[in-house]
Write a protein that holds these residues in place. Structure first.
Motif, PDB file in Angstrom:
ATOM      1  N   LYS A  23       0.862  -1.015  -0.005  1.00 24.17           N
ATOM      2  CA  LYS A  23      -0.050   0.196   0.094  1.00 24.17           C
ATOM      3  C   LYS A  23       0.975   1.205  -0.067  1.00 24.17           C
ATOM      4  CE  LYS A  23      -3.913   1.669   2.452  1.00 24.17           C
ATOM      5  NZ  LYS A  23      -3.497   3.153   3.010  1.00 24.17           N
ATOM      6  N   PRO A  24       0.654   2.326  -0.632  1.00 25.05           N
ATOM      7  CA  PRO A  24       1.452   3.408  -1.017  1.00 25.05           C
ATOM      8  C   PRO A  24       1.434   4.261   0.404  1.00 25.05           C
ATOM      9  CG  PRO A  24      -0.494   3.819  -2.242  1.00 25.05           C
ATOM     10  CD  PRO A  24      -0.561   2.160  -1.799  1.00 25.05           C
ATOM     11  N   GLN A  25       2.701   5.016   0.523  1.00 26.70           N
ATOM     12  CA  GLN A  25       2.690   5.755   1.627  1.00 26.70           C
ATOM     13  C   GLN A  25       2.712   7.317   1.216  1.00 26.70           C
ATOM     14  OE1 GLN A  25       6.379   5.101   3.758  1.00 26.70           O
ATOM     15  NE2 GLN A  25       6.068   6.719   5.242  1.00 26.70           N
ATOM     16  N   GLU A  26       1.867   7.998   1.647  1.00 24.57           N
ATOM     17  CA  GLU A  26       2.162   9.282   1.096  1.00 24.57           C
ATOM     18  C   GLU A  26       2.993  10.341   1.888  1.00 24.57           C
ATOM     19  OE1 GLU A  26      -1.529  11.866   0.242  1.00 24.57           O
ATOM     20  OE2 GLU A  26      -0.846  12.991   1.622  1.00 24.57           O
ATOM     21  N   LEU A  27       3.916  10.920   1.249  1.00 25.55           N
ATOM     22  CA  LEU A  27       4.916  11.705   1.549  1.00 25.55           C
ATOM     23  C   LEU A  27       5.148  13.129   1.058  1.00 25.55           C
ATOM     24  CD1 LEU A  27       8.006   9.259   0.860  1.00 25.55           C
ATOM     25  CD2 LEU A  27       6.691   9.722   3.043  1.00 25.55           C
ATOM     26  N   PRO A  50      15.557  13.101   2.490  1.00 21.60           N
ATOM     27  CA  PRO A  50      15.809  11.749   1.521  1.00 21.60           C
ATOM     28  C   PRO A  50      14.636  11.155   1.891  1.00 21.60           C
ATOM     29  CG  PRO A  50      17.261  11.569   3.510  1.00 21.60           C
ATOM     30  CD  PRO A  50      16.788  13.136   3.321  1.00 21.60           C
ATOM     31  N   VAL A  51      14.266  10.244   0.848  1.00 23.27           N
ATOM     32  CA  VAL A  51      13.091   9.455   0.896  1.00 23.27           C
ATOM     33  C   VAL A  51      13.573   8.082   1.740  1.00 23.27           C
ATOM     34  CG1 VAL A  51      11.848   9.863  -1.130  1.00 23.27           C
ATOM     35  CG2 VAL A  51      13.604   8.231  -1.377  1.00 23.27           C
ATOM     36  N   GLU A  52      12.782   7.023   1.859  1.00 24.35           N
ATOM     37  CA  GLU A  52      13.288   5.869   2.763  1.00 24.35           C
ATOM     38  C   GLU A  52      14.419   5.430   2.636  1.00 24.35           C
ATOM     39  OE1 GLU A  52      11.462   1.688   3.781  1.00 24.35           O
ATOM     40  OE2 GLU A  52       9.951   3.337   3.259  1.00 24.35           O
ATOM     41  N   ASP A  53      14.993   5.148   1.293  1.00 22.97           N
ATOM     42  CA  ASP A  53      16.068   4.526   1.103  1.00 22.97           C
ATOM     43  C   ASP A  53      17.360   5.281   0.892  1.00 22.97           C
ATOM     44  OD1 ASP A  53      15.726   5.841  -1.404  1.00 22.97           O
ATOM     45  OD2 ASP A  53      15.739   3.823  -2.667  1.00 22.97           O
ATOM     46  N   PHE A  81       3.636  13.356  -2.860  1.00 20.80           N
ATOM     47  CA  PHE A  81       3.576  11.888  -3.536  1.00 20.80           C
ATOM     48  C   PHE A  81       3.526  10.695  -2.807  1.00 20.80           C
ATOM     49  CE2 PHE A  81       7.868  13.172  -2.403  1.00 20.80           C
ATOM     50  CZ  PHE A  81       8.545  12.053  -2.111  1.00 20.80           C
ATOM     51  N   ASP A  82       3.107   9.689  -3.633  1.00 20.21           N
ATOM     52  CA  ASP A  82       2.973   8.432  -3.078  1.00 20.21           C
ATOM     53  C   ASP A  82       4.251   7.672  -3.203  1.00 20.21           C
ATOM     54  OD1 ASP A  82       0.373   8.531  -2.115  1.00 20.21           O
ATOM     55  OD2 ASP A  82      -0.577   7.475  -3.863  1.00 20.21           O
ATOM     56  N   GLN A  83       4.544   6.966  -2.094  1.00 21.73           N
ATOM     57  CA  GLN A  83       5.866   6.168  -2.240  1.00 21.73           C
ATOM     58  C   GLN A  83       5.352   4.705  -2.321  1.00 21.73           C
ATOM     59  OE1 GLN A  83       9.742   6.401   0.073  1.00 21.73           O
ATOM     60  NE2 GLN A  83       8.769   4.716   1.043  1.00 21.73           N
ATOM     61  N   HIS A  84       5.550   3.903  -3.686  1.00 22.39           N
ATOM     62  CA  HIS A  84       5.400   2.570  -3.423  1.00 22.39           C
ATOM     63  C   HIS A  84       6.513   1.725  -3.290  1.00 22.39           C
ATOM     64  CE1 HIS A  84       1.266   3.528  -5.438  1.00 22.39           C
ATOM     65  NE2 HIS A  84       2.081   4.543  -5.867  1.00 22.39           N
ATOM     66  N   LYS A  85       6.402   0.901  -2.474  1.00 20.39           N
ATOM     67  CA  LYS A  85       7.601   0.046  -1.972  1.00 20.39           C
ATOM     68  C   LYS A  85       7.223  -1.526  -2.214  1.00 20.39           C
ATOM     69  CE  LYS A  85      10.627  -1.367   1.814  1.00 20.39           C
ATOM     70  NZ  LYS A  85      10.842  -0.774   3.107  1.00 20.39           N
ATOM     71  N   ALA A  86       8.164  -2.271  -2.965  1.00 23.57           N
ATOM     72  CA  ALA A  86       8.073  -3.816  -3.225  1.00 23.57           C
ATOM     73  C   ALA A  86       9.088  -4.281  -2.604  1.00 23.57           C
ATOM     74  CB  ALA A  86       7.934  -3.792  -4.727  1.00 23.57           C
ATOM     75  N   PRO A  87       9.258  -4.971  -1.410  1.00 26.99           N
ATOM     76  CA  PRO A  87      10.466  -5.429  -0.985  1.00 26.99           C
ATOM     77  C   PRO A  87      10.911  -6.477  -1.853  1.00 26.99           C
ATOM     78  CG  PRO A  87       8.532  -5.357   0.794  1.00 26.99           C
ATOM     79  CD  PRO A  87       8.080  -5.087  -0.583  1.00 26.99           C
ATOM     80  N   TYR A 108      11.220   1.017  -5.465  1.00 24.78           N
ATOM     81  CA  TYR A 108      10.222   2.133  -5.175  1.00 24.78           C
ATOM     82  C   TYR A 108      10.078   2.549  -6.460  1.00 24.78           C
ATOM     83  CZ  TYR A 108      12.547   1.940  -0.461  1.00 24.78           C
ATOM     84  OH  TYR A 108      12.704   1.453   0.903  1.00 24.78           O
ATOM     85  N   GLN A 109       8.722   3.154  -6.370  1.00 25.24           N
ATOM     86  CA  GLN A 109       7.879   3.950  -7.572  1.00 25.24           C
ATOM     87  C   GLN A 109       7.450   5.229  -6.619  1.00 25.24           C
ATOM     88  OE1 GLN A 109       5.364   1.416  -9.512  1.00 25.24           O
ATOM     89  NE2 GLN A 109       6.892   0.885 -11.135  1.00 25.24           N
ATOM     90  N   PHE A 110       7.542   6.276  -7.461  1.00 25.49           N
ATOM     91  CA  PHE A 110       7.045   7.607  -6.907  1.00 25.49           C
ATOM     92  C   PHE A 110       6.111   8.017  -7.873  1.00 25.49           C
ATOM     93  CE2 PHE A 110      11.325   6.772  -5.397  1.00 25.49           C
ATOM     94  CZ  PHE A 110      11.265   6.669  -4.057  1.00 25.49           C
ATOM     95  N   GLU A 111       4.881   8.448  -7.122  1.00 23.82           N
ATOM     96  CA  GLU A 111       3.781   8.998  -8.089  1.00 23.82           C
ATOM     97  C   GLU A 111       3.225  10.260  -7.420  1.00 23.82           C
ATOM     98  OE1 GLU A 111      -0.651   7.401  -8.728  1.00 23.82           O
ATOM     99  OE2 GLU A 111       1.038   5.737  -8.815  1.00 23.82           O
TER     100      GLU A 111
END
Length: 131
Positions: A23-27, A50-53, A81-87, A108-111
């Motif tokens: 589920k995306p996280q809004e940043l 910075p973003v999470e990574d 933006f939404d940060q989409h993360k796929a571990p 990561y994808q950013f939208e």
């Protein structure tokens, strides 16, 4: 047929291509646009925080409502933006680290959802003075 040293095994490629995004996280981050890609409807942004990574430069997908012609490089915006993360699995992360020296444990994808011009003194930030 000998495999090239640069080839990434199919099992690694498969996992990366079929990664399941959470589920995306809004940043919200402020920064400025570095590059605009009209054909792909994307933009590179340099973020102050910075973003999470740990990255400060990200590529964001732009929503249809934002025209690339409305974007300005070098001016400060607040991006929402939404940060989409796929571990990625430990097996894939370990392979990338050992064989390719790539430190990556997620994709990561950013939208981009919205953006607001923050440049103080710019003519576009006078909305509050019209009253």
């Amino acid at each position: 047929m000998a495999k090239k040293k640069d080839d990434i095994p199919d099992w690694v490629t498969d996992e990366i291509q079929n990664a399941k995004f959470q589920k995306p996280q809004e940043l919200k981050r402020s920064g400025y646009i570095l590059e605009i890609y009209d054909a792909d409807n994307k933009a590179d942004a340099q973020l102050y925080d910075p973003v999470e990574d740990g990255r400060h430069i990200i590529t964001m997908d732009l929503p249809k409502k934002i025209k690339t012609s409305d974007l300005e490089k070098g001016v400060v915006y607040e991006f929402t933006f939404d940060q989409h993360k796929a571990p990625l699995s430990k097996k894939v992360s370990d392979y990338l680290q050992k064989e390719k020296e790539i430190d990556m444990n997620a994709i990561y994808q950013f939208e981009l959802k919205s953006m607001e011009l923050l440049d103080v003194g710019s003519s576009e930030s006078t909305d509050d003075m019209d009253e």
